[in-house]
Design a protein around this motif. Structure first.
Motif, PDB file in Angstrom:
ATOM      1  N   GLU B  13       0.817  -1.217   0.000  1.00 11.98           N
ATOM      2  CA  GLU B  13       0.000   0.000   0.000  1.00 11.98           C
ATOM      3  C   GLU B  13       0.853   1.272   0.000  1.00 11.98           C
ATOM      4  O   GLU B  13       0.341   2.364  -0.197  1.00 11.98           O
ATOM      5  N   LYS B  15       3.955   1.345  -1.815  1.00 14.26           N
ATOM      6  CA  LYS B  15       4.927   1.291  -2.919  1.00 14.26           C
ATOM      7  C   LYS B  15       4.825   2.506  -3.844  1.00 14.26           C
ATOM      8  O   LYS B  15       5.821   3.131  -4.179  1.00 14.26           O
ATOM      9  N   TRP B  16       3.612   2.816  -4.277  1.00 13.44           N
ATOM     10  CA  TRP B  16       3.453   3.881  -5.284  1.00 13.44           C
ATOM     11  C   TRP B  16       3.811   5.239  -4.692  1.00 13.44           C
ATOM     12  O   TRP B  16       4.524   6.031  -5.301  1.00 13.44           O
ATOM     13  N   ASP B  17       3.372   5.505  -3.460  1.00 13.57           N
ATOM     14  CA  ASP B  17       3.709   6.778  -2.816  1.00 13.57           C
ATOM     15  C   ASP B  17       5.215   6.930  -2.663  1.00 13.57           C
ATOM     16  O   ASP B  17       5.790   7.982  -2.936  1.00 13.57           O
ATOM     17  N   ARG B  20       6.778   7.480  -6.041  1.00 17.89           N
ATOM     18  CA  ARG B  20       6.530   8.831  -6.560  1.00 17.89           C
ATOM     19  C   ARG B  20       7.504   9.829  -5.945  1.00 17.89           C
ATOM     20  O   ARG B  20       7.904  10.789  -6.585  1.00 17.89           O
ATOM     21  N   ASN B 112       1.381  -3.751  -9.536  1.00 16.59           N
ATOM     22  CA  ASN B 112       0.701  -2.931 -10.549  1.00 16.59           C
ATOM     23  C   ASN B 112      -0.792  -2.857 -10.271  1.00 16.59           C
ATOM     24  O   ASN B 112      -1.413  -1.812 -10.399  1.00 16.59           O
ATOM     25  N   TYR B 114      -2.371  -3.268  -7.453  1.00 21.03           N
ATOM     26  CA  TYR B 114      -2.691  -2.485  -6.259  1.00 21.03           C
ATOM     27  C   TYR B 114      -2.688  -0.989  -6.594  1.00 21.03           C
ATOM     28  O   TYR B 114      -3.574  -0.232  -6.197  1.00 21.03           O
ATOM     29  N   ARG B 115      -1.689  -0.582  -7.360  1.00 21.89           N
ATOM     30  CA  ARG B 115      -1.615   0.835  -7.764  1.00 21.89           C
ATOM     31  C   ARG B 115      -2.844   1.229  -8.587  1.00 21.89           C
ATOM     32  O   ARG B 115      -3.410   2.318  -8.404  1.00 21.89           O
ATOM     33  N   GLN B 118      -5.652   1.838  -6.282  1.00 20.14           N
ATOM     34  CA  GLN B 118      -5.468   3.112  -5.571  1.00 20.14           C
ATOM     35  C   GLN B 118      -5.877   4.298  -6.441  1.00 20.14           C
ATOM     36  O   GLN B 118      -6.562   5.211  -6.008  1.00 20.14           O
ATOM     37  N   TYR B 411       7.272  -1.725 -13.855  1.00 19.49           N
ATOM     38  CA  TYR B 411       6.377  -0.967 -12.972  1.00 19.49           C
ATOM     39  C   TYR B 411       6.188   0.469 -13.468  1.00 19.49           C
ATOM     40  O   TYR B 411       5.160   1.084 -13.244  1.00 19.49           O
ATOM     41  N   ILE B 451      -0.071   7.622 -14.250  1.00 24.85           N
ATOM     42  CA  ILE B 451       1.170   6.868 -14.097  1.00 24.85           C
ATOM     43  C   ILE B 451       2.239   7.335 -15.082  1.00 24.85           C
ATOM     44  O   ILE B 451       3.326   7.755 -14.690  1.00 24.85           O
TER      45      ILE B 451
END
Lengths: 256, 637
Positions: B13, B15-17, B20, B112, B114-115, B118, B411, B451
């Protein structure tokens, strides 16, 4: 069934075109109109002739690519139907059918039945949007939108941008196209800040693109495959008038 | 070759933050020094082009249609998923993630997906801000409906035209940027090749479809949002112009192709009526709520449906799947229809159809209630078939309509060629072996708006690129090769039309690599397709010249690519000795006929490398780990 087709052939924008007679034999009534043209093209190619160019893509009435005047009617004889949704069973055996491209000064012929509708994109570019750059939008349910408003906006937003309204109009006006976008955006709260400036810039662009003026013939709503009403034009005229009188002045000064 | 997914470390939860923050940024004043080429103007392409331009990059956007508004995303009907939980029915980002991984039969990359879940909530916010007229309740709040593969109501929609409204939203943002001068738009322009300089994607070669001119465009990054390849089957629900040329030619320049055999076949389409048929039309899956699916019990029973008594009918879905009945999942319903037609019990022309019968429902609730629920669909059906479904049962048959496979991306949605990003249906990334309804629109917009603008910035900020122009030897070489191959197609002057080859390829693909596949059939296809390809290059007839609008020439180039891609699809299907999602191998099924996965041997992404003409492609494997959603067998009984 067997048909006689008279089809507009024009090799390029710069040379004159002409109607050419073709015989289409053994056509199944279950074929769509475009499938009938496919069959004709296959036969033309098999005997070494140049196939007829026509625009098409989704073939289910939503992309707005197909654009034929069939016996003088944009998208053919049925209401609320794009050419690609028209089937040959709508014609009688032995019929003669005239097939032409959209005819309008703002839509120059590219080849055969293909026209350039770039003017419609330029009308949208002139203001047919809500300036909402990606990122930072608030939660979608923060602003309530009354259901009747969004339903009427959706009726107008269904426009597929095919240009049938222009082709059907004796003046070659793009008023129904322009008005449907103004109605869609003008009915939503998100569309209010730019509402009057949008009416001015889109209508001005329409005039610059050599479309004619609307004289409320109503041919456009008869031809529209999405049956969009000319009530939208009333809304456009009202917003345009008000914009000219009040809120739009600043926008005009800015865009000049 | 290095096959590195570049999934960030840490809890899923975050990873993307985290990523970024770690990605590099380009200073606002420097952005205008970069040019990004975006190919395709559908949901993914238009969203990416508009957003990159808003950020300050120079963008060039290319599409084959006469206007970017006509991309095939426009035809999507049902809706778009988002984990908003507006219904308070237990939805969450994790649940959407879970449903998507499971729906994809455990063949997607968890991080991927999960993102995607989100970002789904931001998409709805963004679209509403743009004026997308989503359906609303009387109180003015957004409405939702249910869709397959989920127990919550999370699908947002705009009547039956959700794809159209979302695309017009993205298109309008694109036109806004065109007017501002940030995007140069090239309609009626087809990408024919990719230019790779020093191992990086630096440009594309295109053909102006009106004048025939072959041109080179140079950029600092290339983004492909050119859609799926379902038209390799000739008959599909895709638009006629949908094609694989951009991704296939990028593949031949070094981009790996991920999971080509994952194709989705939709059970409820209007069957083919004749040989002339040009495409298939989807009928909403919702019809199966009230319609009963049946065929005659006896093979070859040619009686009209109203003369076949109850005892001579086989309601095969109700019989085989008593608990799901007519609402069995897409892949099961499609395969079951094929089985009964293979037994010569199909109905309608060619015996390729099954009945979807509303007589019971009309008897139960009345014709008016049915009209209220499905009126527009019944009308559409009657328009096409000239049969009144209130009186005679509908005839339906499965049809290809989406491809989960596509160019392999990491990713960052970057392919195995640095600088080449791939978004939307054109990549392989999020749906595993089976896509859930209302997820394609979500993925296209997530990739395009949120993305790829971020990951392209990171790429540009962390890469030093040499200045080149169209006179660079590599550009000249690729442009010359394109011109040569175009002239070659025109010079064959054989006796068969392009469409006749396309139809024949489609028939092979459908028969051998369609709803159900087996090793023998796939081997036959692998023998037959190269022969057909050889005949194509010897005997196709492409009329006209390369200096005009030439629709036969456009088609010829695309069919030439399909003739190569089709072989790769069959090869991938043959190598994957398991059944999963849309890939069903007859040899690998449970006793009840369920798909039998083999997680020990096949829990990986198959990424194929092009190794030259007539050479066998090389397989690379990206192992898939399931840390958050535990591997389990889907059950439909």
């Amino acid at each position: 069934m067997n048909l006689i087709l008279h089809i507009w052939r024009q090799a390029s924008p710069s040379v004159p075109g002409a109607m050419v007679r073709y015989e289409a034999r053994d056509i199944s009534p279950d074929m769509s109109f475009l499938e009938m043209l496919d069959v004709l093209n296959e036969r033309l190619m098999e005997r070494g002739d140049a196939p007829i160019a026509f625009d098409h893509d989704c073939r289910e009435g939503i992309c707005g690519s197909c654009s034929l005047m069939i016996d003088g009617l944009a998208h053919g004889p049925h209401r609320g139907t794009a050419t690609c949704q028209l089937h040959m069973r709508s014609f009688r055996d032995g019929a003669e059918i005239r097939i032409e491209p959209w005819r309008a000064r703002a839509f120059p012929v590219v080849k055969d039945l293909v026209v350039d509708r770039g003017a419609l994109d330029r009308i949208i570019a002139a203001g047919g949007f809500i300036s909402a750059p990606t990122g930072g939008a608030q939660d979608a349910n923060t602003i309530l939108v009354p259901k009747p408003d969004v339903d009427t906006a959706m009726d107008a937003a269904q426009c597929i941008g095919c240009g049938a309204c222009v082709a059907a109009c004796p003046n070659g006006s793009a008023s129904l196209f322009t008005a449907s976008k103004l109605t869609h955006l003008g009915l939503l709260p998100q569309g209010q800040p730019e509402r009057y400036a949008r009416a001015l810039t889109m209508v001005r662009r329409m005039d610059l693109e050599s479309f004619g003026h609307c004289t409320l013939h109503g041919e456009c709503q008869e031809a529209c495959p999405k049956e969009i009403s000319i009530d939208t034009i009333t809304r456009m005229n009202r917003d345009f008038l008000r914009a000219g009188l009040t809120a739009g002045r600043a926008a005009v000064a800015e865009s000049d | 070759m290095d096959l590195h997914s570049r999934v960030p470390s840490g809890p899923i939860e975050l990873k993307w933050d985290k990523h970024r923050f770690e990605m590099k940024l380009v200073n606002p004043a420097n952005k205008r020094k970069y040019t990004v080429l975006v190919v395709g103007s559908g949901l993914a392409g238009a969203a990416a082009a508009a957003t990159l331009s808003e950020l300050g990059y120079n963008v060039k956007c290319f599409c084959v249609q006469d206007s970017p508004r006509r991309a095939h995303s426009i035809a999507a009907q049902g809706g778009i998923n988002a984990a908003k939980n507006y219904r308070n029915d237990g939805d969450s980002i994790f649940r959407l993630f879970y449903d998507t991984v499971k729906g994809g039969d455990f063949r997607a990359r968890e991080a991927n997906v999960y993102r995607l879940a989100q970002i789904s909530v931001n998409i709805i916010d963004q679209c509403v801000a743009q004026g997308v007229p989503f359906a609303r309740e009387y109180g003015g709040l957004l409405a939702n409906r249910s869709f397959g593969g989920a127990q919550v109501s999370r699908t947002f929609y705009a009547r039956g035209q959700t794809g159209q409204q979302l695309l017009l939203g993205a298109y309008q943002q694109l036109e806004k940027e065109i007017a501002r001068g940030g995007v140069a738009m090239f309609p009626r322009t087809e990408m024919l090749d990719l230019i790779v300089v020093d191992g990086r994607a630096r440009g594309i070669v295109v053909r102006d479809m009106v004048t025939g001119r072959i041109e080179t465009h140079i950029g600092d990054a290339v983004v492909l949002g050119t859609g799926g390849y379902a038209n390799v089957f000739y008959l599909s629900t895709n638009a006629k112009g949908s094609n694989a040329t951009a991704i296939w030619r990028a593949h031949k320049r070094g981009a790996l192709f991920g999971n080509p055999c994952y194709t989705q076949i939709h059970p409820t389409c209007i069957p083919q009526a004749g040989e002339y048929q040009s495409k298939l039309t989807l009928m909403s899956e919702s019809l199966r709520n009230d319609g009963r699916v049946w065929v005659p019990t006896r093979a070859g029973d040619a009686r009209p449906p109203d003369q076949i008594p109850e005892e001579d009918r086989d309601y095969y879905l109700e019989r085989r799947y008593p608990s799901f009945g007519n609402l069995a999942p897409r892949d099961i319903a499609s395969r079951a229809a094929k089985t009964v037609c293979d037994e010569a019990r199909g109905v309608g022309p060619g015996g390729l159809g099954v009945y979807l019968d509303f007589a019971d429902a009309i008897g139960r609730v009345g014709a008016d209630a049915i009209r209220e629920r499905y009126g527009n669909l019944f009308e559409m059906y009657e328009r096409i078939t000239d049969e009144n479904p209130y009186r005679v049962p509908m005839r339906i048959y499965p049809a290809v309509h989406y491809t989960m496979g596509g160019l392999w991306v990491d990713y960052n949605l970057m392919s195995s060629i640095p600088g080449l990003h791939v978004i939307g249906e054109a990549n392989f990334s999020d749906h595993g072996a089976n896509r859930l309804g209302a997820s394609a629109l979500m993925q296209g917009l997530a990739d395009g708006y949120f993305i790829v603008p971020a990951t392209v910035s990171d790429y540009l900020a962390s890469t030093k690129l040499e200045k080149i122009d169209a006179t660079h030897p590599e550009c000249r070489l690729v442009q010359e090769e394109t011109a040569v191959s175009t002239r070659r197609l025109l010079g064959i002057k054989g006796t068969r039309t392009v469409d006749s080859f396309h139809r024949e390829l489609g028939r092979i693909m459908w028969d051998k690599c369609g709803m159900a596949r087996d090793a023998r059939g796939l081997q036959e296809a692998l023998a037959r397709i190269p022969e057909l390809r050889e005949e194509f290059w010897r005997n196709v007839n492409v009329p006209g010249s390369d200096t005009e609008l030439n629709q036969a020439l456009e088609k010829a180039g695309r069919v030439a690519d399909f003739l190569e891609l089709g072989e790769l699809i069959c090869r991938d299907a043959l190598h994957r000795e398991e059944s999963c999602g849309g890939h069903f191998r007859e040899e690998y099924q449970t006793e009840e006929g369920e798909a039998l996965r083999n997680d020990e041997l096949f829990a990986y992404v198959a990424a194929w490398e092009y190794t030259g003409r007539d050479a066998e492609p090389r397989l690379h494997r990206e192992p898939l780990d399931f840390e958050y959603v535990h591997l389990a067998q889907r059950s439909y009984k």
